[in-house]
Scaffold this motif. Structure first.
Motif, short mmCIF file in Angstrom:
data_model
loop_
_atom_site.label_atom_id
_atom_site.label_comp_id
_atom_site.label_asym_id
_atom_site.label_seq_id
_atom_site.Cartn_x
_atom_site.Cartn_y
_atom_site.Cartn_z
N ARG A 116 0.75 -1.13 0.07
CA ARG A 116 0.01 0.01 0.00
C ARG A 116 1.01 1.27 0.22
O ARG A 116 2.02 1.13 0.42
CB ARG A 116 -0.82 0.04 1.15
N PRO A 117 0.50 2.17 -0.58
CA PRO A 117 1.25 3.42 -0.63
C PRO A 117 1.50 4.23 0.71
O PRO A 117 2.15 4.94 1.37
CB PRO A 117 0.34 4.55 -1.47
N GLU A 118 0.93 3.50 1.83
CA GLU A 118 0.99 4.11 3.20
C GLU A 118 2.19 3.36 3.86
O GLU A 118 2.46 3.39 4.92
CB GLU A 118 -0.13 4.08 3.98
N TYR A 119 2.74 2.19 3.20
CA TYR A 119 3.80 1.49 3.74
C TYR A 119 5.04 2.15 3.16
O TYR A 119 5.74 1.85 2.49
CB TYR A 119 3.80 0.20 3.14
N GLU A 120 5.46 3.19 4.00
CA GLU A 120 6.64 4.21 3.75
C GLU A 120 7.98 3.90 4.56
O GLU A 120 8.79 4.00 3.99
CB GLU A 120 6.17 5.63 3.60
N ILE A 121 7.64 3.95 5.86
CA ILE A 121 9.11 3.67 6.63
C ILE A 121 9.07 2.45 7.14
O ILE A 121 8.29 1.95 8.06
CB ILE A 121 9.11 4.97 7.47
N PRO A 122 9.93 1.66 6.88
CA PRO A 122 11.18 1.63 5.93
C PRO A 122 10.80 1.56 4.62
O PRO A 122 9.81 0.86 4.28
CB PRO A 122 12.13 0.81 6.38
N SER A 123 11.42 2.18 3.60
CA SER A 123 11.19 1.83 2.22
C SER A 123 11.92 0.58 1.94
O SER A 123 13.11 0.38 1.98
CB SER A 123 11.93 2.81 1.51
N LEU A 124 11.01 -0.29 1.78
CA LEU A 124 11.61 -1.82 1.43
C LEU A 124 12.12 -1.81 -0.02
O LEU A 124 13.25 -2.66 -0.31
CB LEU A 124 10.40 -2.87 1.57
#
Length: 208
Positions: A116-124
């Protein structure tokens, strides 16, 4: 991730927007680069990220027949996914394009089947590409230069395409490094356990 619908993560976007380079001015600069450069980094983000991960494992698994090394990378990736998943279940940050700071130059909604675009930190994207690059630093084969280059270009591509914030990339680099630094004994224990289950001899077990 399936548990996203079961919890209500805390949104940190408001706080992140107060940090340097986490604003529309930064993205207006990086996204105004020459269109050829933009297209290059779109290809890096979409096509070369899976090449980095799959190729990084496949080279050791299929070409060098180094099962321990390929297992190391797969264990790192799996562990990274689990840890990141826990983080995403607690904290989320909206992507730059979601808050109008940057444009979504990828715009491939099928990518959100597994993320999802909310899965930001950390950038996998960053963490995994850096992780693969670190595993190849000591490799003698010239292919190492490809994976090291991708370890640099993929994090940059996440910024130019408006998918991640600078902070996401910085945390992703640290996250990838920490995964890489997992003690050798941890890998050997899992590797030897898998060999024992398969009834195969484990020549590396004596190192434990």
């Amino acid at each position: 991730m399936w548990y996203y619908q079961l919890v209500s993560p805390y949104d940190l976007t408001y706080y992140l927007l107060k940090l340097p380079l986490c604003n529309s001015n930064f993205y207006s600069i990086v996204q105004s680069l020459n269109p050829i450069i933009i297209e290059f980094f779109k290809i890096i983000y979409i096509d070369f990220f899976p090449i980095s991960v799959i190729g990084g494992i496949g080279f050791y698994l299929l070409y060098k027949k180094d099962m321990l090394k390929s297992d190391k990378i797969m264990i790192d990736i799996a562990l990274g996914w689990i840890i990141a998943g826990i983080i995403y279940a607690v904290f989320i940050v909206k992507a730059p394009f979601q808050v109008g700071a940057g444009q979504d130059l990828i715009n491939l909604h099928y990518l959100y089947i597994t993320t999802r675009p909310e899965y930001e930190i950390p950038s996998l994207h960053t963490a995994y590409s850096v992780l693969i690059a670190l595993h190849y630093v000591g490799e003698k084969h010239k292919i190492k230069y490809l994976f090291i280059a991708l370890g640099i270009l993929i994090p940059i591509s996440t910024l130019i395409t408006g998918q991640h914030w600078v902070v996401d990339v910085m945390v992703g680099v640290i996250f990838g490094y920490l995964l890489y630094k997992i003690p050798e004994k941890y890998y050997l224990n899992i590797y030897c356990a898998l060999n024992a289950l398969a009834g195969a001899p484990c020549k590396n077990c004596k190192k434990i």
